[in-house]
Design a protein around this motif. Structure first.
Motif, PDB file in Angstrom:
ATOM      1  N   THR A 144     -20.010 -32.636-101.809  1.00 24.75           N
ATOM      2  CA  THR A 144     -20.706 -33.336-102.885  1.00 24.75           C
ATOM      3  C   THR A 144     -20.375 -32.673-104.211  1.00 24.75           C
ATOM      4  N   ASP A 145     -19.969 -33.502-105.152  1.00 20.88           N
ATOM      5  CA  ASP A 145     -19.589 -32.994-106.463  1.00 20.88           C
ATOM      6  C   ASP A 145     -20.743 -33.267-107.442  1.00 20.88           C
ATOM      7  N   TYR A 146     -21.500 -32.219-107.734  1.00 18.18           N
ATOM      8  CA  TYR A 146     -22.656 -32.388-108.623  1.00 18.18           C
ATOM      9  C   TYR A 146     -22.213 -32.399-110.081  1.00 18.18           C
ATOM     10  N   THR A 147     -22.797 -33.312-110.825  1.00 14.08           N
ATOM     11  CA  THR A 147     -22.496 -33.402-112.247  1.00 14.08           C
ATOM     12  C   THR A 147     -23.151 -32.229-112.973  1.00 14.08           C
ATOM     13  N   ILE A 148     -22.375 -31.586-113.828  1.00 14.13           N
ATOM     14  CA  ILE A 148     -22.952 -30.474-114.591  1.00 14.13           C
ATOM     15  C   ILE A 148     -22.959 -30.826-116.074  1.00 14.13           C
ATOM     16  N   ALA A 149     -23.763 -30.093-116.819  1.00  8.15           N
ATOM     17  CA  ALA A 149     -23.787 -30.176-118.286  1.00  8.15           C
ATOM     18  C   ALA A 149     -23.948 -31.604-118.801  1.00  8.15           C
ATOM     19  N   THR A 150     -25.005 -32.281-118.329  1.00  8.89           N
ATOM     20  CA  THR A 150     -25.324 -33.610-118.867  1.00  8.89           C
ATOM     21  C   THR A 150     -25.697 -33.465-120.340  1.00  8.89           C
ATOM     22  N   PHE A 151     -26.467 -32.418-120.638  1.00 10.08           N
ATOM     23  CA  PHE A 151     -26.756 -32.062-122.024  1.00 10.08           C
ATOM     24  C   PHE A 151     -26.513 -30.572-122.184  1.00 10.08           C
ATOM     25  N   MET A 202     -22.680 -19.173-117.525  1.00  7.27           N
ATOM     26  CA  MET A 202     -21.244 -18.887-117.589  1.00  7.27           C
ATOM     27  C   MET A 202     -20.476 -19.889-116.736  1.00  7.27           C
ATOM     28  N   GLU A 203     -21.062 -20.199-115.569  1.00  6.12           N
ATOM     29  CA  GLU A 203     -20.412 -21.142-114.663  1.00  6.12           C
ATOM     30  C   GLU A 203     -20.306 -22.518-115.323  1.00  6.12           C
ATOM     31  N   THR A 204     -21.382 -22.917-115.997  1.00  8.24           N
ATOM     32  CA  THR A 204     -21.382 -24.201-116.695  1.00  8.24           C
ATOM     33  C   THR A 204     -20.320 -24.212-117.792  1.00  8.24           C
ATOM     34  N   HIS A 205     -20.288 -23.146-118.589  1.00  6.02           N
ATOM     35  CA  HIS A 205     -19.312 -23.083-119.680  1.00  6.02           C
ATOM     36  C   HIS A 205     -17.887 -23.022-119.161  1.00  6.02           C
ATOM     37  N   PHE A 206     -17.692 -22.279-118.072  1.00  5.36           N
ATOM     38  CA  PHE A 206     -16.368 -22.169-117.441  1.00  5.36           C
ATOM     39  C   PHE A 206     -15.855 -23.550-117.062  1.00  5.36           C
ATOM     40  N   ASN A 207     -16.733 -24.346-116.453  1.00  2.00           N
ATOM     41  CA  ASN A 207     -16.334 -25.691-116.025  1.00  2.00           C
ATOM     42  C   ASN A 207     -16.217 -26.658-117.191  1.00  2.00           C
ATOM     43  N   GLU A 208     -17.170 -26.573-118.122  1.00  2.00           N
ATOM     44  CA  GLU A 208     -17.234 -27.583-119.172  1.00  2.00           C
ATOM     45  C   GLU A 208     -16.299 -27.289-120.337  1.00  2.00           C
ATOM     46  N   ASN A 209     -16.266 -26.038-120.785  1.00  2.02           N
ATOM     47  CA  ASN A 209     -15.551 -25.735-122.020  1.00  2.02           C
ATOM     48  C   ASN A 209     -14.171 -25.128-121.816  1.00  2.02           C
ATOM     49  N   TYR A 210     -14.009 -24.346-120.763  1.00  2.00           N
ATOM     50  CA  TYR A 210     -12.765 -23.596-120.640  1.00  2.00           C
ATOM     51  C   TYR A 210     -11.773 -24.262-119.682  1.00  2.00           C
ATOM     52  N   LEU A 211     -12.203 -24.493-118.432  1.00  2.00           N
ATOM     53  CA  LEU A 211     -11.282 -25.067-117.451  1.00  2.00           C
ATOM     54  C   LEU A 211     -11.341 -26.591-117.412  1.00  2.00           C
ATOM     55  N   GLU A 212     -12.346 -27.186-117.991  1.00  2.00           N
ATOM     56  CA  GLU A 212     -12.549 -28.637-118.018  1.00  2.00           C
ATOM     57  C   GLU A 212     -12.363 -29.258-116.627  1.00  2.00           C
ATOM     58  N   SER A 213     -13.201 -28.821-115.706  1.00  2.00           N
ATOM     59  CA  SER A 213     -13.002 -29.170-114.302  1.00  2.00           C
ATOM     60  C   SER A 213     -13.172 -30.656-113.988  1.00  2.00           C
ATOM     61  N   ASP A 214     -13.797 -31.424-114.875  1.00  2.00           N
ATOM     62  CA  ASP A 214     -13.863 -32.873-114.639  1.00  2.00           C
ATOM     63  C   ASP A 214     -12.493 -33.504-114.837  1.00  2.00           C
ATOM     64  N   LYS A 215     -11.749 -32.979-115.803  1.00  2.00           N
ATOM     65  CA  LYS A 215     -10.404 -33.504-116.078  1.00  2.00           C
ATOM     66  C   LYS A 215      -9.370 -32.887-115.133  1.00  2.00           C
ATOM     67  N   TYR A 216      -9.510 -31.591-114.887  1.00  2.00           N
ATOM     68  CA  TYR A 216      -8.545 -30.864-114.053  1.00  2.00           C
ATOM     69  C   TYR A 216      -9.298 -30.189-112.919  1.00  2.00           C
ATOM     70  N   PRO A 217      -9.632 -30.950-111.858  1.00  2.00           N
ATOM     71  CA  PRO A 217     -10.507 -30.392-110.826  1.00  2.00           C
ATOM     72  C   PRO A 217      -9.889 -29.263-109.992  1.00  2.00           C
ATOM     73  N   LYS A 218      -8.533 -29.197-109.929  1.00  2.00           N
ATOM     74  CA  LYS A 218      -7.915 -28.222-109.025  1.00  2.00           C
ATOM     75  C   LYS A 218      -6.869 -27.357-109.702  1.00  2.00           C
ATOM     76  N   ALA A 219      -6.745 -26.149-109.198  1.00  2.00           N
ATOM     77  CA  ALA A 219      -5.594 -25.314-109.544  1.00  2.00           C
ATOM     78  C   ALA A 219      -4.688 -25.339-108.318  1.00  2.00           C
ATOM     79  N   ILE A 220      -3.375 -25.502-108.527  1.00  2.00           N
ATOM     80  CA  ILE A 220      -2.430 -25.643-107.418  1.00  2.00           C
ATOM     81  C   ILE A 220      -1.323 -24.595-107.559  1.00  2.00           C
ATOM     82  N   PHE A 221      -0.965 -23.997-106.434  1.00  2.00           N
ATOM     83  CA  PHE A 221       0.226 -23.142-106.436  1.00  2.00           C
ATOM     84  C   PHE A 221       1.175 -23.658-105.366  1.00  2.00           C
ATOM     85  N   LYS A 222       2.434 -23.843-105.759  1.00  2.00           N
ATOM     86  CA  LYS A 222       3.453 -24.249-104.800  1.00  2.00           C
ATOM     87  C   LYS A 222       4.616 -23.289-104.936  1.00  2.00           C
ATOM     88  N   GLY A 223       4.831 -22.475-103.911  1.00  2.00           N
ATOM     89  CA  GLY A 223       5.884 -21.468-104.034  1.00  2.00           C
ATOM     90  C   GLY A 223       6.503 -21.113-102.694  1.00  2.00           C
TER      91      GLY A 223
END
Lengths: 323, 185
Positions: free
Chosen positions: A39-46, B77-98
């Motif tokens: 399940t992918d929970y939505t974060i940071a709604t606000f 920090m976890e929220t900021h990491f996902n929302e501001n830095y890694l933008e996990s909604d846009k880029y959900p995965k990190a991939i390594f192919k080697g």
């Protein structure tokens, strides 16, 4: 015969080679497909636990202490003499604490009516996709506010309606109001979130002095209980950049339940977030900052130029034990 | 005559599939953690739901890391990491192919520790860079495990840090990878 064996050998080898090359690429996606989706929970709604003055669907995390200092200045239309309202400020100082990731409590004190308030907020549903598909986040806020301001002496000397104003004895319960609020919020996209807040306010407090309701003199009856208020709030945010968002918040009090000469609260604001700080600056017609004061005790209208500048500062500290 | 020749072909057709498929090992709970050390603040996060596949015959090595599965001590920090830095909604995965470039150095049938070099493409935050790192392959009772430590530069992956917190976050992040390939395919 030999030819056939040779051909099949060549085929076998090439198949082996191509399989070895391409299969490992497919394997990863194959693995992902077969494994549980989760399940992918939505974060940071606000960005903050408050949209502007009222609550948002957000909670603070477990073991997090949020120190919030809020200011509302005097109305803008008090002019240059009053430095456009900045000469006077009403403030609320509050402490919020996350007991679990879904339950938070808070206390605060406001200048306005010398109000003490306390609340808890619980997250009932979380917006998610995947195994559990939930379109909205649902939170419940229960708050109480007690005003402790005493009537000013000079108010006793005013007479009107041929009746001498007097202070009636009021107990703690007669100064307390309760607010019950449901918040239904949804993050529609990375940038845009909205929420609806049906709110019920039980006014337990009795009118004990004209000082509090200076604008309602004609309707003021001592010792009377105020009518309960039912309001529906609407709020939203639009992210301008990764760390800045524009917010709006509006509370509509149903006409039958709206206190006399009180207005609906309208606020517009900007959130700026850096690390552990959230800075919120806004324009609003509300002076009070507890849930009840905000929704049912707004004395001024935007239309008349009674616009106040306000700001919230939030700083979080991790006080819970680290795992 | 014809029938016999057809029978002879069959093993050659089936063999590659059997042979190849027996040579891959994978895990769904590998561990990746990272550390940012700066004068003001140390930041650490770990993820224990990393998917990885190792092909013993070719040396192909791949990782799929879900960004949202990284957990921090501080929830904000976890929220900021996902929302501001890694933008996990846009880029959900990190991939390594080697690939393990010195595969002959590893004997997958004998217990022991083998030093290897891995190189390949690492995609984080939608940006792909070439990465080369030394690592260790351990074989114990027929089970292969792998470990590697390396560094990445945030700017290479277009992860920007606002000026106000630039002293709190290191520009170069240490990454630790540890996988036990206990599943066979």
């Amino acid at each position: 015969m030999k030819k056939i064996i040779f051909i099949s050998l060549v085929f076998g080898c090439t198949a082996m080679k191509s399989l070895a090359q391409q299969d490992s690429t497919d394997l990863l996606s194959q693995l992902e497909r077969t494994s549980k989706k989760g399940t992918d929970y939505t974060i940071a709604t606000f960005k903050s636990t408050r949209l502007i003055t009222g609550h948002s669907v957000e909670n603070i995390g477990k073991g997090v202490l949020d120190v919030r200092i809020l200011h509302r200045f005097a109305p803008f239309n008090t002019g240059i003499y009053n430095f456009f309202g900045l000469d006077q400020a009403s403030m609320r100082m509050g402490f919020d604490y996350g007991i679990t990731n879904n339950l938070m409590i808070g206390i605060g004190h406001s200048t306005w009516q010398k109000t003490y308030d306390a609340y808890f907020k619980i997250k009932i549903l979380r917006q998610s996709t995947g195994e559990v598909n939930m379109p909205v986040t649902l939170s419940f806020v229960s708050a109480m506010a007690t005003r402790t301001e005493l009537a000013r002496k000079d108010t006793f000397n005013i007479t009107w309606n041929n009746e001498l104003p007097r202070r009636i004895h009021t107990s703690f319960a007669d100064k307390t109001s309760f607010t019950e609020q449901l918040i239904i919020g949804r993050k529609f996209s990375e940038r845009f979130s909205m929420q609806i807040m049906p709110t019920f306010i039980f006014h337990h407090d009795r009118i004990d002095s004209i000082n509090f309701y200076t604008k309602n003199r004609d309707n003021l009856i001592y010792g009377q209980k105020r009518k309960n208020t039912f309001a529906i709030g609407v709020g939203g945010r639009f992210k301008v950049s990764r760390r800045v968002s524009v917010n709006a918040e509006y509370y509509y009090q149903l006409p039958d339940t709206k206190p006399n000469r009180k207005f609906n609260s309208v606020s517009l604001g900007v959130d700026i977030e850096t690390g552990g700080h959230v800075f919120q600056i806004h324009l609003t017609n509300s002076n009070g900052m507890s849930e009840k004061s905000l929704i049912s005790d707004t004395d001024d209208k935007w239309k008349d130029g009674y616009i106040r500048i306000g700001f919230n500062i939030s700083r979080v500290f991790n006080v819970g034990k680290h795992k | 005559m014809k029938k016999r020749s057809l029978l002879l072909i069959i093993p050659f057709l089936i063999l590659p599939f059997i042979f190849i498929s027996a040579q891959k090992v994978y895990t769904k709970n590998g561990a990746v953690s990272f550390f940012s050390t700066s004068t003001l603040e140390n930041i650490a996060a770990s993820n224990n739901q990393v998917m990885s596949v190792l092909n013993i015959t070719t040396g192909d090595l791949q990782f799929s890391v879900l960004i949202k599965s990284f957990h921090f001590k501080k929830s904000l920090m976890e929220t900021h990491f996902n929302e501001n830095y890694l933008e996990s909604d846009k880029y959900p995965k990190a991939i390594f192919k080697g690939k393990i470039s010195n595969l002959p150095a590893v004997n997958f049938t004998a217990d022991g520790n083998y030093s290897v070099e891995v190189s390949g493409d690492l995609t984080i935050h939608g940006v792909t860079n070439k990465v080369t790192t030394p690592g260790t392959i351990t074989v114990k009772a027929g089970i292969v495990s792998a470990k590697a430590d390396f560094k990445i530069t945030l700017a290479d992956y277009k992860i920007s840090i606002p000026g106000i917190v630039k002293d709190n976050i290191a520009k170069v992040i240490d990454i630790k990878v540890s996988c036990v390939y206990d599943q066979k395919l």
